[in-house]
Write a protein that holds these residues in place. Structure first.
Motif, PDB file in Angstrom:
ATOM      1  N   ASN A 124      26.620  47.251  44.135  1.00 27.15           N
ATOM      2  CA  ASN A 124      26.805  48.662  43.799  1.00 27.15           C
ATOM      3  C   ASN A 124      25.945  49.094  42.616  1.00 27.15           C
ATOM      4  N   LYS A 125      25.725  48.194  41.680  1.00 27.42           N
ATOM      5  CA  LYS A 125      24.914  48.532  40.510  1.00 27.42           C
ATOM      6  C   LYS A 125      23.427  48.353  40.789  1.00 27.42           C
ATOM      7  N   GLN A 126      23.129  47.931  41.994  1.00 19.01           N
ATOM      8  CA  GLN A 126      21.751  47.714  42.437  1.00 19.01           C
ATOM      9  C   GLN A 126      21.019  46.749  41.507  1.00 19.01           C
ATOM     10  N   GLU A 127      21.761  45.716  41.090  1.00 19.23           N
ATOM     11  CA  GLU A 127      21.159  44.679  40.255  1.00 19.23           C
ATOM     12  C   GLU A 127      20.401  43.667  41.103  1.00 19.23           C
ATOM     13  N   ILE A 128      20.408  43.869  42.391  1.00 17.57           N
ATOM     14  CA  ILE A 128      19.790  42.927  43.308  1.00 17.57           C
ATOM     15  C   ILE A 128      18.378  43.386  43.638  1.00 17.57           C
ATOM     16  N   GLU A 129      17.428  42.621  43.134  1.00 20.51           N
ATOM     17  CA  GLU A 129      16.031  42.943  43.445  1.00 20.51           C
ATOM     18  C   GLU A 129      15.536  42.054  44.573  1.00 20.51           C
ATOM     19  N   ASP A 130      15.917  40.796  44.539  1.00 17.18           N
ATOM     20  CA  ASP A 130      15.505  39.845  45.559  1.00 17.18           C
ATOM     21  C   ASP A 130      16.771  39.210  46.141  1.00 17.18           C
ATOM     22  N   ILE A 131      17.059  39.500  47.385  1.00 19.28           N
ATOM     23  CA  ILE A 131      18.297  39.030  48.009  1.00 19.28           C
ATOM     24  C   ILE A 131      18.372  37.512  48.025  1.00 19.28           C
ATOM     25  N   GLY A 132      17.252  36.840  48.218  1.00 15.57           N
ATOM     26  CA  GLY A 132      17.231  35.375  48.220  1.00 15.57           C
ATOM     27  C   GLY A 132      17.647  34.806  46.874  1.00 15.57           C
ATOM     28  N   ASP A 133      17.111  35.388  45.802  1.00 12.66           N
ATOM     29  CA  ASP A 133      17.480  34.951  44.451  1.00 12.66           C
ATOM     30  C   ASP A 133      18.960  35.223  44.186  1.00 12.66           C
ATOM     31  N   TYR A 134      19.425  36.371  44.655  1.00 16.55           N
ATOM     32  CA  TYR A 134      20.828  36.744  44.438  1.00 16.55           C
ATOM     33  C   TYR A 134      21.766  35.777  45.157  1.00 16.55           C
ATOM     34  N   VAL A 135      21.447  35.443  46.407  1.00 15.93           N
ATOM     35  CA  VAL A 135      22.272  34.499  47.168  1.00 15.93           C
ATOM     36  C   VAL A 135      22.246  33.125  46.501  1.00 15.93           C
ATOM     37  N   SER A 136      21.084  32.676  46.042  1.00 15.43           N
ATOM     38  CA  SER A 136      20.979  31.389  45.339  1.00 15.43           C
ATOM     39  C   SER A 136      21.827  31.383  44.078  1.00 15.43           C
ATOM     40  N   LYS A 137      21.785  32.493  43.352  1.00 16.96           N
ATOM     41  CA  LYS A 137      22.588  32.601  42.126  1.00 16.96           C
ATOM     42  C   LYS A 137      24.077  32.485  42.458  1.00 16.96           C
ATOM     43  N   ILE A 138      24.505  33.166  43.507  1.00 18.60           N
ATOM     44  CA  ILE A 138      25.909  33.120  43.911  1.00 18.60           C
ATOM     45  C   ILE A 138      26.285  31.709  44.360  1.00 18.60           C
ATOM     46  N   GLU A 139      25.427  31.054  45.137  1.00 21.52           N
ATOM     47  CA  GLU A 139      25.718  29.708  45.630  1.00 21.52           C
ATOM     48  C   GLU A 139      25.842  28.702  44.496  1.00 21.52           C
ATOM     49  N   ASN A 140      25.122  28.902  43.409  1.00 25.02           N
ATOM     50  CA  ASN A 140      25.144  27.968  42.292  1.00 25.02           C
ATOM     51  C   ASN A 140      26.190  28.306  41.239  1.00 25.02           C
ATOM     52  N   ASP A 141      26.866  29.425  41.401  1.00 23.44           N
ATOM     53  CA  ASP A 141      27.889  29.848  40.456  1.00 23.44           C
ATOM     54  C   ASP A 141      29.115  28.942  40.585  1.00 23.44           C
ATOM     55  N   ASP A 142      29.711  28.560  39.455  1.00 27.81           N
ATOM     56  CA  ASP A 142      30.890  27.688  39.466  1.00 27.81           C
ATOM     57  C   ASP A 142      32.048  28.300  40.240  1.00 27.81           C
ATOM     58  N   VAL A 143      32.211  29.619  40.150  1.00 31.47           N
ATOM     59  CA  VAL A 143      33.293  30.272  40.870  1.00 31.47           C
ATOM     60  C   VAL A 143      33.078  30.134  42.368  1.00 31.47           C
ATOM     61  N   THR A 144      31.836  30.246  42.826  1.00 34.84           N
ATOM     62  CA  THR A 144      31.540  30.086  44.238  1.00 34.84           C
ATOM     63  C   THR A 144      31.826  28.662  44.684  1.00 34.84           C
ATOM     64  N   LYS A 145      31.416  27.694  43.886  1.00 34.12           N
ATOM     65  CA  LYS A 145      31.694  26.296  44.228  1.00 34.12           C
ATOM     66  C   LYS A 145      33.189  26.069  44.344  1.00 34.12           C
ATOM     67  N   LEU A 146      33.944  26.685  43.451  1.00 34.16           N
ATOM     68  CA  LEU A 146      35.394  26.556  43.492  1.00 34.16           C
ATOM     69  C   LEU A 146      35.945  27.223  44.750  1.00 34.16           C
ATOM     70  N   ALA A 147      35.409  28.373  45.100  1.00 41.15           N
ATOM     71  CA  ALA A 147      35.924  29.135  46.228  1.00 41.15           C
ATOM     72  C   ALA A 147      35.708  28.433  47.561  1.00 41.15           C
ATOM     73  N   VAL A 148      34.661  27.640  47.692  1.00 44.57           N
ATOM     74  CA  VAL A 148      34.382  27.009  48.976  1.00 44.57           C
ATOM     75  C   VAL A 148      34.955  25.594  49.088  1.00 44.57           C
ATOM     76  N   CYS A 149      35.671  25.140  48.081  1.00 47.31           N
ATOM     77  CA  CYS A 149      36.281  23.811  48.171  1.00 47.31           C
ATOM     78  C   CYS A 149      37.774  23.971  48.477  1.00 47.31           C
ATOM     79  N   THR A 150      38.419  22.872  48.757  1.00 47.90           N
ATOM     80  CA  THR A 150      39.846  22.906  49.029  1.00 47.90           C
ATOM     81  C   THR A 150      40.604  23.059  47.719  1.00 47.90           C
TER      82      THR A 150
END
Length: 157
Positions: A124-150
């Protein structure tokens, strides 16, 4: 902002069980942290229970209230008698593992809600310039790692 998932009843049941059973204390201290509790009073009481246990004392209503006074936290509870209400509501500590699981599940759901909110806010804030970089950032975020584990794996993080 989306309402955060939590179960006040399960949180109270865990805390009450911990004040009634040594086994419940061991389970609770081993599997939960302050952040697993959504309600502020419950965080304070959990820390008092944990600190009582760390001091090598038996955990019960008297020692927990004493710990709250030692930590200058009793006055921070919304109602000083709330801890007695929790204990009175506790039916049996034998099902504490089920209560802990509910609290952990709600913690994981809060992480997921926060992750989704963070992604939506970034978009919404249009902080996303490169979708690939944004997805990589999300995948490497600790919260994301927590969310995809049991839930059990999350407790180990």
């Amino acid at each position: 902002m989306v309402e955060q998932p939590y179960s006040s009843q399960a949180e109270r049941a865990v805390l009450g069980s911990m004040m009634l059973s040594k086994d419940a204390v061991y389970e609770g201290v081993a599997r939960l942290t302050e952040e697993d509790f959504y309600i502020r009073d419950h965080k304070i009481i959990f820390n008092a229970i944990k600190n009582t246990h760390i001091r090598g004392l038996e955990v019960d209503i008297v020692t927990v209230v004493d710990q709250l006074m030692l930590d200058n936290k009793l006055q921070e509870l919304s109602d000083a008698n709330y801890i007695y209400t929790i204990l009175e509501e506790t039916i049996t500590p034998s099902t504490v593992e089920q209560y802990i699981r509910i609290v952990q599940d709600k913690t994981l759901l809060r992480y997921l809600v926060n992750l989704a909110d963070s992604i939506a806010n970034g978009w919404n804030k249009q902080e996303i310039e490169d979708i690939g970089d944004y997805v990589s950032k999300i995948e490497n975020d600790d919260v994301t790692k927590l969310a995809v584990c049991t839930v059990d794996e999350a407790a180990e993080l």
